[in-house]
Design an enzyme around this catalytic site. Structure first.
Site, PDB file in Angstrom:
ATOM      1  N   HIS A   1       0.828  -1.207   0.000  1.00 36.72           N
ATOM      2  CA  HIS A   1       0.000   0.000   0.000  1.00 36.72           C
ATOM      3  C   HIS A   1       0.864   1.259   0.000  1.00 36.72           C
ATOM      4  O   HIS A   1       0.671   2.157  -0.827  1.00 36.72           O
ATOM      5  CB  HIS A   1      -0.911  -0.015   1.233  1.00 36.72           C
ATOM      6  CG  HIS A   1      -1.829   1.161   1.318  1.00 36.72           C
ATOM      7  ND1 HIS A   1      -3.101   1.155   0.803  1.00 36.72           N
ATOM      8  CD2 HIS A   1      -1.656   2.404   1.849  1.00 36.72           C
ATOM      9  CE1 HIS A   1      -3.671   2.328   1.012  1.00 36.72           C
ATOM     10  NE2 HIS A   1      -2.810   3.103   1.655  1.00 36.72           N
ATOM     11  N   GLU A   2       1.813   1.309   0.925  1.00 36.96           N
ATOM     12  CA  GLU A   2       2.650   2.507   1.021  1.00 36.96           C
ATOM     13  C   GLU A   2       3.585   2.629  -0.182  1.00 36.96           C
ATOM     14  O   GLU A   2       3.902   3.745  -0.601  1.00 36.96           O
ATOM     15  CB  GLU A   2       3.453   2.484   2.322  1.00 36.96           C
ATOM     16  CG  GLU A   2       2.598   2.496   3.580  1.00 36.96           C
ATOM     17  CD  GLU A   2       1.647   3.684   3.638  1.00 36.96           C
ATOM     18  OE1 GLU A   2       1.958   4.747   3.067  1.00 36.96           O
ATOM     19  OE2 GLU A   2       0.562   3.535   4.243  1.00 36.96           O
TER      20      GLU A   2
ATOM     21  N   HIS B   1       1.853   4.601  -2.918  1.00 37.94           N
ATOM     22  CA  HIS B   1       2.003   6.048  -2.728  1.00 37.94           C
ATOM     23  C   HIS B   1       3.414   6.500  -3.091  1.00 37.94           C
ATOM     24  O   HIS B   1       3.607   7.500  -3.788  1.00 37.94           O
ATOM     25  CB  HIS B   1       1.740   6.418  -1.261  1.00 37.94           C
ATOM     26  CG  HIS B   1       0.323   6.209  -0.809  1.00 37.94           C
ATOM     27  ND1 HIS B   1      -0.761   6.709  -1.485  1.00 37.94           N
ATOM     28  CD2 HIS B   1      -0.176   5.554   0.288  1.00 37.94           C
ATOM     29  CE1 HIS B   1      -1.871   6.384  -0.836  1.00 37.94           C
ATOM     30  NE2 HIS B   1      -1.544   5.678   0.238  1.00 37.94           N
TER      31      HIS B   1
END
Length: 454
Positions: free
Chosen positions: A21-22, A25
């Protein structure tokens, strides 16, 4: 289940989901010219940390319950003049929106990849053999018989019960009747016969109120599970009544018990009632008085629950098959499964928010840990399926329009794009506070649910 296995599965699962997820980003931010100061997996004091050539600090922290990336931003501290062009707040709102969306999208892509690997490896699934047919049901009227295997739904191949269910739901949208291709299990494909099953009664009953398979009157075949206690959960009604592993249940209030399913049906219908059980224990008959706890079941009435599991019964080899796809076929199946999981999560969230289903369905870290451990104990494909489901859930939940979540930040940037300037700071601050209260409320509810299930 060993605590070490549960802990290992939980940490591995959460670390992988958070990292992906990170990284979503992070990857988009860097390619859009935003300087990333820190990439952290976990919260709290760092266990390990290192820097790359671009000055980003990578951290593995000791609390494995999330993660974050910290970007250069003038709203969080002074930024040197020469680096202001790399600050997140200086980027066009569209770029910021892309950075925000990248995390949830990365989770959906992870689910797609995991499902692709799962179908390449192959998974064991029950052959869709009919166990029984409810009299006067749609399947009964169409001539579907016990022992028949369902091989196709409206000519869509169906190799297992999940495929049958998904095909039925897909075809039911635009059909009033469905053609089931059935054959005696083990007979040649050429001997398959067509049964026209009407959907009128199922749709009239509210369709999604019941599984379409059972709604049509089909009961899937499963091995007979005897009414023998295999496991007793601590602190539950079964333990309080002194039921023990190996106890065989013969009757409830002098009514004979046929099998485990029959026994469970009796319990579910008797919340709060004291039942007299005739039990065989060590070749001796004993009487046990049991009072099932009352447990909420969605928005319906309470059902009886005692906290006991049966002795595991292996499935015969002829009732299982390995579902495996080639690399290209697995791509389309994985895309369908990812879309189906996403739709399921959205529907479930909508039902919770509108009160159709109870918040009792929420699970927190304890529930996730137990499920992760159970899936890992079930083998690679079980763990991959659980990982895909959790990754989709994380992605969809982060898209909710709640401040502090990615969806809330996306709305802030969208509002700035439309207005030509950011929302007033007091509006953003108030929204963030409300969002924090909502998130904390959900977390507390999930934790209470976890403890109540233990």
């Amino acid at each position: 289940m060993a605590l070490v296995q549960i802990t290992l599965a939980f940490v591995l699962t959460l670390a992988l989901l958070v990292t992906v997820h990170e990284y979503g980003h992070f990857w988009v931010a860097r390619r859009c010219g935003v300087k990333v100061l820190r990439f952290s997996v976990g919260f709290g004091k760092p266990l390990f940390s290192w820097h790359d050539s671009q000055g980003t600090e990578y951290v593995i922290a000791w609390i494995p319950l999330g993660g974050y990336i910290k970007m250069l931003d003038e709203r969080e501290g002074p930024v040197p003049v020469e680096e202001r062009s790399r600050a997140f707040n200086r980027k066009h709102p569209v770029i910021r929106m892309l950075v925000v969306l990248a995390g949830p999208v990365a989770n959906l892509l992870l689910a797609f990849f995991v499902l692709w690997v799962m179908y390449l490896v192959g998974l064991r699934a029950p052959v869709p053999v009919v166990g029984s047919v409810v009299p006067d049901s749609a399947a009964y009227d169409a001539g579907v018989m016990p022992g028949q295997e369902i091989v196709a739904v409206n000519e869509r191949s169906a190799g297992d019960w999940r495929a049958v269910n998904e095909a039925l739901l897909a075809e039911a949208v635009h059909s009033d009747a469905i053609r089931l291709s059935v054959r005696e299990q083990g007979s040649p494909a050429s001997e398959a016969e067509t049964r026209l099953v009407r959907l009128d009664d199922w749709k009239a009953a509210g369709a999604q109120a019941t599984s379409i398979i059972t709604g049509l009157g089909i009961v899937p075949w499963q091995p007979e599970v005897e009414a023998v206690i295999g496991r007793v959960l601590p602190g539950e009604a079964a333990e309080r009544a002194d039921l023990r592993e190996g106890d065989r249940i013969h009757s409830v209030n002098d009514q004979p018990v046929a099998d485990w399913g029959h026994w469970v049906a009796m319990l579910r219908a008797s919340p709060g009632e004291t039942l007299a059980l005739d039990v065989t224990r060590n070749d001796e008959h004993v009487t046990v008085y049991l009072t099932p706890s009352a447990k909420k079941q969605g928005g319906g009435p309470d059902v009886g629950y005692i906290g006991a599991a049966p002795v595991a019964v292996p499935w015969p080899a002829d009732k299982l098959r390995t579902v495996r796809k080639g690399p290209l076929a697995a791509l389309s199946v994985s895309a369908e499964k990812t879309l189906w999981l996403s739709t399921t999560v959205v529907t479930s969230l909508a039902k919770m928010l509108t009160g159709v289903t109870s918040l009792d369905q929420l699970s927190g870290p304890i529930g996730i840990a137990r499920a992760a451990g159970a899936s890992m104990a079930g083998g690679l494909t079980n763990f991959l399926g659980f990982l895909a489901m959790l990754s989709v859930s994380l992605g969809i939940i982060n898209l909710l329009p709640v401040p502090t979540l990615d969806g809330g930040h996306f709305l802030f940037h969208l509002a700035e794009l439309v207005r030509g300037k950011p929302l007033p700071e007091n509006v953003q601050d108030f929204s963030v506070r409300v969002g924090l209260i909502l998130i904390l409320g959900m977390m507390c509810t999930a934790l209470v649910n976890d403890f109540s299930r233990m």
